[in-house]
Design a protein around this motif. Structure first.
Motif, PDB file in Angstrom:
ATOM      1  N   PHE A 109       7.873   9.104   5.878  1.00  0.00           N
ATOM      2  CA  PHE A 109       7.719   9.196   4.431  1.00  0.00           C
ATOM      3  C   PHE A 109       6.854  10.377   4.000  1.00  0.00           C
ATOM      4  CE2 PHE A 109       8.449   4.572   5.050  1.00  0.00           C
ATOM      5  CZ  PHE A 109       9.653   4.497   4.379  1.00  0.00           C
ATOM      6  N   LEU A 110       5.931  10.781   4.871  1.00  0.00           N
ATOM      7  CA  LEU A 110       5.016  11.884   4.571  1.00  0.00           C
ATOM      8  C   LEU A 110       5.056  12.922   5.685  1.00  0.00           C
ATOM      9  CD1 LEU A 110       1.805   9.970   3.412  1.00  0.00           C
ATOM     10  CD2 LEU A 110       3.621  10.897   1.979  1.00  0.00           C
ATOM     11  N   GLU A 111       4.718  14.149   5.304  1.00  0.00           N
ATOM     12  CA  GLU A 111       4.547  15.242   6.261  1.00  0.00           C
ATOM     13  C   GLU A 111       3.069  15.603   6.266  1.00  0.00           C
ATOM     14  OE1 GLU A 111       5.588  19.949   6.211  1.00  0.00           O
ATOM     15  OE2 GLU A 111       7.126  18.567   5.507  1.00  0.00           O
ATOM     16  N   ARG A 112       2.526  15.831   7.444  1.00  0.00           N
ATOM     17  CA  ARG A 112       1.098  16.101   7.577  1.00  0.00           C
ATOM     18  C   ARG A 112       0.869  17.572   7.876  1.00  0.00           C
ATOM     19  NH1 ARG A 112      -3.084  12.717  11.264  1.00  0.00           N
ATOM     20  NH2 ARG A 112      -4.768  14.213  11.201  1.00  0.00           N
ATOM     21  N   MET A 113      -0.156  18.150   7.234  1.00  0.00           N
ATOM     22  CA  MET A 113      -0.571  19.512   7.514  1.00  0.00           C
ATOM     23  C   MET A 113      -2.073  19.480   7.777  1.00  0.00           C
ATOM     24  SD  MET A 113      -0.472  22.958   5.198  1.00  0.00           S
ATOM     25  CE  MET A 113      -1.827  22.508   4.135  1.00  0.00           C
ATOM     26  N   GLU A 114      -2.470  20.003   8.911  1.00  0.00           N
ATOM     27  CA  GLU A 114      -3.897  20.028   9.251  1.00  0.00           C
ATOM     28  C   GLU A 114      -4.621  21.040   8.380  1.00  0.00           C
ATOM     29  OE1 GLU A 114      -5.500  17.955  11.208  1.00  0.00           O
ATOM     30  OE2 GLU A 114      -3.643  16.959  11.756  1.00  0.00           O
ATOM     31  N   ASP A 141      -1.231   7.678   8.435  1.00  0.00           N
ATOM     32  CA  ASP A 141      -0.632   7.963   9.750  1.00  0.00           C
ATOM     33  C   ASP A 141       0.628   7.135   9.974  1.00  0.00           C
ATOM     34  OD1 ASP A 141      -2.533   9.866  10.351  1.00  0.00           O
ATOM     35  OD2 ASP A 141      -3.778   8.509  11.544  1.00  0.00           O
ATOM     36  N   ASN A 142       0.609   5.872   9.539  1.00  0.00           N
ATOM     37  CA  ASN A 142       1.798   5.024   9.656  1.00  0.00           C
ATOM     38  C   ASN A 142       2.950   5.581   8.820  1.00  0.00           C
ATOM     39  OD1 ASN A 142       0.548   3.229  11.390  1.00  0.00           O
ATOM     40  ND2 ASN A 142      -0.058   1.832   9.760  1.00  0.00           N
ATOM     41  N   MET A 143       2.639   6.102   7.637  1.00  0.00           N
ATOM     42  CA  MET A 143       3.681   6.657   6.772  1.00  0.00           C
ATOM     43  C   MET A 143       4.250   7.954   7.346  1.00  0.00           C
ATOM     44  SD  MET A 143       2.158   5.763   3.011  1.00  0.00           S
ATOM     45  CE  MET A 143       3.547   6.465   2.144  1.00  0.00           C
ATOM     46  N   SER A 171      -3.832  17.266   5.035  1.00  0.00           N
ATOM     47  CA  SER A 171      -3.157  17.123   3.751  1.00  0.00           C
ATOM     48  C   SER A 171      -1.774  16.552   3.989  1.00  0.00           C
ATOM     49  CB  SER A 171      -3.040  18.486   3.063  1.00  0.00           C
ATOM     50  OG  SER A 171      -4.314  18.994   2.776  1.00  0.00           O
ATOM     51  N   TYR A 172      -1.244  15.887   2.982  1.00  0.00           N
ATOM     52  CA  TYR A 172       0.039  15.206   3.112  1.00  0.00           C
ATOM     53  C   TYR A 172       0.968  15.594   1.976  1.00  0.00           C
ATOM     54  CZ  TYR A 172      -2.555  12.359   6.409  1.00  0.00           C
ATOM     55  OH  TYR A 172      -3.321  11.947   7.477  1.00  0.00           O
ATOM     56  N   CYS A 173       2.260  15.663   2.296  1.00  0.00           N
ATOM     57  CA  CYS A 173       3.293  16.017   1.333  1.00  0.00           C
ATOM     58  C   CYS A 173       4.454  15.034   1.512  1.00  0.00           C
ATOM     59  CB  CYS A 173       3.765  17.443   1.590  1.00  0.00           C
ATOM     60  SG  CYS A 173       4.977  18.055   0.428  1.00  0.00           S
ATOM     61  N   LEU A 174       5.149  14.721   0.421  1.00  0.00           N
ATOM     62  CA  LEU A 174       6.306  13.833   0.494  1.00  0.00           C
ATOM     63  C   LEU A 174       7.454  14.492   1.248  1.00  0.00           C
ATOM     64  CD1 LEU A 174       6.610  12.392  -3.128  1.00  0.00           C
ATOM     65  CD2 LEU A 174       6.075  11.128  -1.070  1.00  0.00           C
ATOM     66  N   MET A 200       0.824  -1.198   0.000  1.00  0.00           N
ATOM     67  CA  MET A 200       0.000   0.000   0.000  1.00  0.00           C
ATOM     68  C   MET A 200       0.863   1.255   0.000  1.00  0.00           C
ATOM     69  SD  MET A 200      -2.744   1.407  -0.211  1.00  0.00           S
ATOM     70  CE  MET A 200      -4.366   1.524   0.367  1.00  0.00           C
ATOM     71  N   LYS A 201       1.998   1.210   0.688  1.00  0.00           N
ATOM     72  CA  LYS A 201       2.865   2.383   0.785  1.00  0.00           C
ATOM     73  C   LYS A 201       3.298   2.857  -0.597  1.00  0.00           C
ATOM     74  CE  LYS A 201       7.030   1.656   2.143  1.00  0.00           C
ATOM     75  NZ  LYS A 201       8.229   1.375   2.914  1.00  0.00           N
ATOM     76  N   GLN A 202       3.736   1.937  -1.440  1.00  0.00           N
ATOM     77  CA  GLN A 202       4.215   2.316  -2.766  1.00  0.00           C
ATOM     78  C   GLN A 202       3.084   2.891  -3.616  1.00  0.00           C
ATOM     79  OE1 GLN A 202       7.446   2.274  -3.298  1.00  0.00           O
ATOM     80  NE2 GLN A 202       7.238   3.146  -5.313  1.00  0.00           N
ATOM     81  N   GLU A 203       1.870   2.357  -3.486  1.00  0.00           N
ATOM     82  CA  GLU A 203       0.720   2.867  -4.236  1.00  0.00           C
ATOM     83  C   GLU A 203       0.445   4.333  -3.887  1.00  0.00           C
ATOM     84  OE1 GLU A 203      -2.600   0.325  -3.482  1.00  0.00           O
ATOM     85  OE2 GLU A 203      -1.519  -1.450  -4.146  1.00  0.00           O
ATOM     86  N   ILE A 204       0.584   4.665  -2.619  1.00  0.00           N
ATOM     87  CA  ILE A 204       0.357   6.044  -2.180  1.00  0.00           C
ATOM     88  C   ILE A 204       1.472   6.948  -2.688  1.00  0.00           C
ATOM     89  CG2 ILE A 204       0.251   7.554  -0.156  1.00  0.00           C
ATOM     90  CD1 ILE A 204      -1.163   5.237   1.305  1.00  0.00           C
TER      91      ILE A 204
END
Length: 65
Positions: free
Chosen positions: A34-39, A27-29, A51-54, A1-5
């Protein structure tokens, strides 16, 4: 699933979580770096999604495929 995202994403672009996958996977990523989260607190109602960014680590993982 990680690679698909990761394949869906480009560096420097924030994507709403509901377009990427399940919140638990995202959330696991974020936890793995692997990801940065922005509310999305500036939205109201059902559009209030994080929202999420690499991250750099996410970009490297994406290139491994």
């Amino acid at each position: 699933m990680k690679q698909e995202i990761l394949v869906k994403m480009q560096r420097g672009v924030y994507y709403p979580g509901n377009h990427l996958g399940k919140r638990k996977d995202l959330d696991n990523m974020v936890t793995d770096g692997f990801l940065e989260r922005m509310e999305g607190s500036f939205f109201c109602g059902p559009d209030n999604q994080p929202s999420y960014c690499l991250t750099d680590k996410g970009c490297q993982e994406k290139r491994k495929k």
